[in-house]
Write a protein that holds these residues in place. Structure first.
Motif, PDB file in Angstrom:
ATOM      1  N   LYS A 225       9.016   8.402  -4.876  1.00 13.19           N
ATOM      2  CA  LYS A 225       8.364   7.090  -4.849  1.00 13.19           C
ATOM      3  C   LYS A 225       9.396   6.000  -4.572  1.00 13.19           C
ATOM      4  O   LYS A 225       9.107   5.028  -3.879  1.00 13.19           O
ATOM      5  CB  LYS A 225       7.637   6.831  -6.165  1.00 13.19           C
ATOM      6  CG  LYS A 225       6.933   5.482  -6.193  1.00 13.19           C
ATOM      7  CD  LYS A 225       5.743   5.488  -7.078  1.00 13.19           C
ATOM      8  CE  LYS A 225       5.085   4.148  -7.263  1.00 13.19           C
ATOM      9  NZ  LYS A 225       4.944   3.324  -6.116  1.00 13.19           N
TER      10      LYS A 225
ATOM     11  N   ARG B 133       9.968   5.805  -0.833  1.00 13.39           N
ATOM     12  CA  ARG B 133       8.808   5.210  -0.159  1.00 13.39           C
ATOM     13  C   ARG B 133       8.730   3.712  -0.428  1.00 13.39           C
ATOM     14  O   ARG B 133       8.402   2.934   0.467  1.00 13.39           O
ATOM     15  CB  ARG B 133       7.528   5.921  -0.595  1.00 13.39           C
ATOM     16  CG  ARG B 133       7.479   7.375  -0.133  1.00 13.39           C
ATOM     17  CD  ARG B 133       6.133   7.994  -0.389  1.00 13.39           C
ATOM     18  NE  ARG B 133       5.700   7.857  -1.757  1.00 13.39           N
ATOM     19  CZ  ARG B 133       5.761   8.812  -2.672  1.00 13.39           C
ATOM     20  NH1 ARG B 133       6.226   9.993  -2.352  1.00 13.39           N
ATOM     21  NH2 ARG B 133       5.340   8.601  -3.895  1.00 13.39           N
ATOM     22  N   ASP B 134       9.069   3.294  -1.652  1.00 12.71           N
ATOM     23  CA  ASP B 134       9.070   1.869  -1.974  1.00 12.71           C
ATOM     24  C   ASP B 134      10.161   1.124  -1.196  1.00 12.71           C
ATOM     25  O   ASP B 134       9.947  -0.005  -0.754  1.00 12.71           O
ATOM     26  CB  ASP B 134       9.243   1.652  -3.476  1.00 12.71           C
ATOM     27  CG  ASP B 134       8.002   2.037  -4.266  1.00 12.71           C
ATOM     28  OD1 ASP B 134       6.905   2.097  -3.665  1.00 12.71           O
ATOM     29  OD2 ASP B 134       8.131   2.283  -5.481  1.00 12.71           O
TER      30      ASP B 134
ATOM     31  N   LYS C 276       0.389   4.737   6.048  1.00  8.97           N
ATOM     32  CA  LYS C 276      -0.400   5.054   4.859  1.00  8.97           C
ATOM     33  C   LYS C 276      -0.416   3.871   3.894  1.00  8.97           C
ATOM     34  O   LYS C 276      -1.439   3.551   3.293  1.00  8.97           O
ATOM     35  CB  LYS C 276       0.165   6.292   4.160  1.00  8.97           C
ATOM     36  CG  LYS C 276      -0.729   6.805   3.054  1.00  8.97           C
ATOM     37  CD  LYS C 276      -0.170   8.036   2.404  1.00  8.97           C
ATOM     38  CE  LYS C 276       0.734   7.626   1.281  1.00  8.97           C
ATOM     39  NZ  LYS C 276       1.103   8.713   0.391  1.00  8.97           N
ATOM     40  N   TRP C 277       0.725   3.177   3.780  1.00  8.94           N
ATOM     41  CA  TRP C 277       0.795   2.011   2.905  1.00  8.94           C
ATOM     42  C   TRP C 277      -0.135   0.906   3.411  1.00  8.94           C
ATOM     43  O   TRP C 277      -0.812   0.251   2.620  1.00  8.94           O
ATOM     44  CB  TRP C 277       2.239   1.505   2.833  1.00  8.94           C
ATOM     45  CG  TRP C 277       2.364   0.188   2.160  1.00  8.94           C
ATOM     46  CD1 TRP C 277       2.245  -0.073   0.832  1.00  8.94           C
ATOM     47  CD2 TRP C 277       2.592  -1.069   2.791  1.00  8.94           C
ATOM     48  NE1 TRP C 277       2.402  -1.410   0.602  1.00  8.94           N
ATOM     49  CE2 TRP C 277       2.618  -2.047   1.787  1.00  8.94           C
ATOM     50  CE3 TRP C 277       2.796  -1.460   4.112  1.00  8.94           C
ATOM     51  CZ2 TRP C 277       2.829  -3.382   2.065  1.00  8.94           C
ATOM     52  CZ3 TRP C 277       3.004  -2.789   4.387  1.00  8.94           C
ATOM     53  CH2 TRP C 277       3.016  -3.738   3.370  1.00  8.94           C
TER      54      TRP C 277
ATOM     55  N   TYR D 171      -3.907   2.245   2.609  1.00  7.51           N
ATOM     56  CA  TYR D 171      -4.293   2.417   1.210  1.00  7.51           C
ATOM     57  C   TYR D 171      -3.675   1.397   0.261  1.00  7.51           C
ATOM     58  O   TYR D 171      -4.080   1.283  -0.890  1.00  7.51           O
ATOM     59  CB  TYR D 171      -3.943   3.826   0.725  1.00  7.51           C
ATOM     60  CG  TYR D 171      -4.702   4.892   1.464  1.00  7.51           C
ATOM     61  CD1 TYR D 171      -6.063   5.074   1.254  1.00  7.51           C
ATOM     62  CD2 TYR D 171      -4.074   5.716   2.381  1.00  7.51           C
ATOM     63  CE1 TYR D 171      -6.771   6.044   1.933  1.00  7.51           C
ATOM     64  CE2 TYR D 171      -4.771   6.694   3.073  1.00  7.51           C
ATOM     65  CZ  TYR D 171      -6.111   6.852   2.843  1.00  7.51           C
ATOM     66  OH  TYR D 171      -6.811   7.806   3.526  1.00  7.51           O
ATOM     67  N   GLY D 172      -2.643   0.684   0.701  1.00  8.61           N
ATOM     68  CA  GLY D 172      -2.014  -0.326  -0.144  1.00  8.61           C
ATOM     69  C   GLY D 172      -1.175   0.234  -1.268  1.00  8.61           C
ATOM     70  O   GLY D 172      -0.841  -0.468  -2.201  1.00  8.61           O
ATOM     71  N   THR D 173      -0.823   1.508  -1.176  1.00  5.05           N
ATOM     72  CA  THR D 173      -0.014   2.140  -2.216  1.00  5.05           C
ATOM     73  C   THR D 173       0.906   3.167  -1.570  1.00  5.05           C
ATOM     74  O   THR D 173       0.645   3.637  -0.467  1.00  5.05           O
ATOM     75  CB  THR D 173      -0.903   2.819  -3.275  1.00  5.05           C
ATOM     76  OG1 THR D 173      -0.064   3.367  -4.289  1.00  5.05           O
ATOM     77  CG2 THR D 173      -1.751   3.913  -2.694  1.00  5.05           C
ATOM     78  N   THR D 174       1.992   3.507  -2.287  1.00  6.36           N
ATOM     79  CA  THR D 174       2.918   4.502  -1.747  1.00  6.36           C
ATOM     80  C   THR D 174       2.869   5.812  -2.534  1.00  6.36           C
ATOM     81  O   THR D 174       3.644   6.714  -2.245  1.00  6.36           O
ATOM     82  CB  THR D 174       4.368   3.972  -1.765  1.00  6.36           C
ATOM     83  OG1 THR D 174       4.714   3.616  -3.097  1.00  6.36           O
ATOM     84  CG2 THR D 174       4.521   2.776  -0.856  1.00  6.36           C
ATOM     85  N   VAL D 175       1.974   5.916  -3.516  1.00  2.38           N
ATOM     86  CA  VAL D 175       1.879   7.172  -4.269  1.00  2.38           C
ATOM     87  C   VAL D 175       1.227   8.245  -3.395  1.00  2.38           C
ATOM     88  O   VAL D 175       0.461   7.946  -2.480  1.00  2.38           O
ATOM     89  CB  VAL D 175       1.076   7.012  -5.587  1.00  2.38           C
ATOM     90  CG1 VAL D 175       1.790   6.098  -6.540  1.00  2.38           C
ATOM     91  CG2 VAL D 175      -0.322   6.539  -5.315  1.00  2.38           C
TER      92      VAL D 175
ATOM     93  N   LEU E 263      -1.428  10.682  -2.473  1.00  3.43           N
ATOM     94  CA  LEU E 263      -2.844  10.803  -2.801  1.00  3.43           C
ATOM     95  C   LEU E 263      -3.298  12.252  -2.669  1.00  3.43           C
ATOM     96  O   LEU E 263      -2.784  12.995  -1.829  1.00  3.43           O
ATOM     97  CB  LEU E 263      -3.666   9.921  -1.858  1.00  3.43           C
ATOM     98  CG  LEU E 263      -3.325   8.438  -1.888  1.00  3.43           C
ATOM     99  CD1 LEU E 263      -4.082   7.710  -0.789  1.00  3.43           C
ATOM    100  CD2 LEU E 263      -3.642   7.855  -3.243  1.00  3.43           C
TER     101      LEU E 263
END
Length: 74
Positions: free
Chosen positions: A9, A12-13, A45-46, A49-53, A55
């Motif tokens: 994570k 990705r962040d 993907k970010w 979906y607005g997230t980097t976790v 899925l």
């Protein structure tokens, strides 16, 4: 085809922060030693979906009916 490496994570962040700072994909690729295509996939993907976790995949895994497997002989 084998399982691909799952990036942490934190990495990705860092990618998203670099993207927000207007760094290019090639620059981020060299800084983090990742392929440009991976950079693009994570940022895409970010954006969606607005997230980097990571899925889970959509849907339930397919279950075979009881009895012999359709591709088995016999």
């Amino acid at each position: 085809m084998g399982k691909t490496k799952e990036h942490s994570k934190a990495i990705r962040d860092k990618l998203v922060e670099g993207h927000k700072a207007d760094k290019g994909y090639k620059t981020l690729s060299k800084e983090l030693d990742l392929p440009v295509s991976t950079i693009g996939s994570i940022i895409q993907k970010w954006k969606v979906y607005g997230t980097t976790v990571n899925l889970p995949r959509p849907g339930q895994p397919r279950a075979w009916p009881s009895g012999p497997h359709p591709r088995e002989d016999g």
